[in-house]
Design a protein around this motif. Structure first.
Motif, short mmCIF file in Angstrom:
data_model
loop_
_atom_site.label_atom_id
_atom_site.label_comp_id
_atom_site.label_asym_id
_atom_site.label_seq_id
_atom_site.Cartn_x
_atom_site.Cartn_y
_atom_site.Cartn_z
N THR B 30 -23.33 -30.59 42.04
CA THR B 30 -23.44 -31.98 42.45
C THR B 30 -24.37 -32.56 41.46
O THR B 30 -25.73 -32.03 41.63
CB THR B 30 -23.46 -32.25 43.84
OG1 THR B 30 -22.72 -31.74 44.68
CG2 THR B 30 -23.92 -33.53 43.87
N TYR B 32 -27.50 -34.83 39.67
CA TYR B 32 -28.46 -36.12 39.84
C TYR B 32 -28.37 -36.72 38.27
O TYR B 32 -28.75 -36.05 37.36
CB TYR B 32 -29.48 -35.43 40.22
CG TYR B 32 -29.57 -34.98 41.57
CD1 TYR B 32 -29.59 -33.51 41.87
CD2 TYR B 32 -29.72 -35.73 42.65
CE1 TYR B 32 -29.42 -33.05 43.02
CE2 TYR B 32 -29.50 -35.22 44.04
CZ TYR B 32 -29.30 -33.78 44.11
OH TYR B 32 -29.40 -33.26 45.30
N TYR B 50 -29.12 -41.87 40.28
CA TYR B 50 -28.01 -41.64 41.16
C TYR B 50 -28.11 -40.14 41.98
O TYR B 50 -28.09 -39.17 41.07
CB TYR B 50 -26.53 -41.94 40.77
CG TYR B 50 -25.54 -41.53 41.72
CD1 TYR B 50 -25.02 -40.20 41.59
CD2 TYR B 50 -25.24 -42.45 42.67
CE1 TYR B 50 -24.14 -39.85 42.72
CE2 TYR B 50 -24.21 -41.98 43.61
CZ TYR B 50 -23.64 -40.75 43.57
OH TYR B 50 -22.73 -40.36 44.48
N PHE B 51 -28.23 -40.23 43.28
CA PHE B 51 -28.30 -38.99 43.84
C PHE B 51 -26.96 -38.66 44.81
O PHE B 51 -26.42 -37.71 44.84
CB PHE B 51 -29.45 -38.70 44.72
CG PHE B 51 -30.77 -38.56 43.84
CD1 PHE B 51 -32.12 -39.25 44.37
CD2 PHE B 51 -30.67 -38.38 42.62
CE1 PHE B 51 -33.10 -39.12 43.58
CE2 PHE B 51 -31.85 -38.26 41.87
CZ PHE B 51 -33.01 -38.63 42.37
N SER B 52 -26.77 -39.87 45.53
CA SER B 52 -25.72 -39.74 46.32
C SER B 52 -25.29 -40.95 47.21
O SER B 52 -26.02 -42.02 46.67
CB SER B 52 -25.97 -38.75 47.44
OG SER B 52 -27.05 -39.13 48.23
N GLY B 53 -24.20 -41.23 47.72
CA GLY B 53 -24.08 -42.61 48.39
C GLY B 53 -23.24 -43.57 47.39
O GLY B 53 -22.30 -43.05 46.87
N THR B 55 -21.58 -45.33 44.75
CA THR B 55 -21.56 -44.77 43.37
C THR B 55 -22.00 -46.19 42.43
O THR B 55 -22.14 -45.70 41.16
CB THR B 55 -20.00 -44.54 43.27
OG1 THR B 55 -19.19 -45.44 43.44
CG2 THR B 55 -19.84 -43.34 44.12
N ARG B 69 -16.93 -39.74 39.68
CA ARG B 69 -16.67 -38.21 39.62
C ARG B 69 -15.53 -37.72 39.01
O ARG B 69 -15.47 -36.87 38.13
CB ARG B 69 -16.93 -37.40 40.99
CG ARG B 69 -16.73 -36.27 41.10
CD ARG B 69 -16.69 -35.85 42.67
NE ARG B 69 -17.83 -36.02 43.35
CZ ARG B 69 -18.90 -35.35 43.52
NH1 ARG B 69 -18.87 -34.27 42.97
NH2 ARG B 69 -19.90 -35.97 44.25
#
Lengths: 114, 114
Positions: B30, B32, B50-53, B55, B69
């Motif tokens: 995943t 970063y 951007y790390f997560s959550g 987009t 993604r």
């Protein structure tokens, strides 16, 4: 504000000279990095340090060494400068617990080796 | 192998026009993702990450980026460019706490026409 200071903005050296690039940060960061920036290649990691006297090789360590005797200072050493080491060198630091999430860069040192 | 591609070396836009800078990555885990800006004679400054959550992430100076993604992309956008946005922009991908696995793209130089 975090300040990462590189001692020289421009540096001109002769082939074979021993060159020291100095970097000082004033925010008590554990992690410090040296990158090399070349047109069309982006930034490439030379060495990093996550604590005093600790160092790890990056992607392109050949021809370079580093020194971290004090937490705030991270020195990049070119043992015998060569023309292919002409480049922009960027120092960066970050706090340990935040890794690369908070990476602060210096303004860079443009090194020319003649 | 992990890599970051910025397919556009130079981009010129008129002041007030919209901007999109492309970034594609190849990363096993995943990712970063980061966008940095470098003004002439300056170090790199973080625009957004951007790390997560969600987009779609918002950054400083009116920039935003969208993580897709399915397309392995993290394109940077701004609805209306200002002359002061002229700079070089770098996309980067990282494993947050593996300092050796932080890859920069080769950069996109943005020129802004009056």
């Amino acid at each position: 504000d975090v300040k990462v200071t590189q001692s020289s903005r421009y540096l001109v050296k002769r082939t074979g000279e021993k060159v020291f690039l100095e970097c000082v940060q004033d925010m008590d960061h554990e992690n410090m990095f040296w990158y090399r920036q070349d047109p069309g290649l982006g930034l490439r990691l030379i060495y990093f340090s996550y604590d005093v006297k600790m160092k790890e090789k990056g992607d392109i360590p050949e021809g370079y060494s580093v020194s971290r005797e004090k937490k705030e200072r991270f020195s990049l050493i070119l043992e015998s400068a060569s023309t292919n080491q002409t480049s922009m060198y960027l120092c960066a630091s970050s706090p340990r617990e935040e890794g690369l999430e908070k990476l602060f860069f210096g303004s860079g040192t443009q090194l020319s080796v003649l | 192998a992990q890599s970051v591609t910025q397919p556009d070396i130079h981009i010129t836009v008129s002041e007030g026009a919209s901007l999109e800078l492309r970034c594609n990555y190849s990363y096993g885990a995943t990712p970063y993702l980061f966008w940095y800006v470098q003004s002439p004679g300056q170090g790199l400054q973080l625009l957004l990450k951007y790390f997560s959550g969600d987009t779609l992430v918002q950054g400083i100076k009116g920039f935003e980026a969208e993580f897709k993604r399915s397309q392995s992309s993290f394109n940077l956008r701004k609805p209306s460019v200002h002359w002061s946005d002229a700079a070089e922009y770098f996309c980067a991908v990282a494993h947050l706490y593996n300092f050796n696995k932080f890859y920069f793209g080769s950069g996109t130089k943005l020129n802004v026409k009056p």
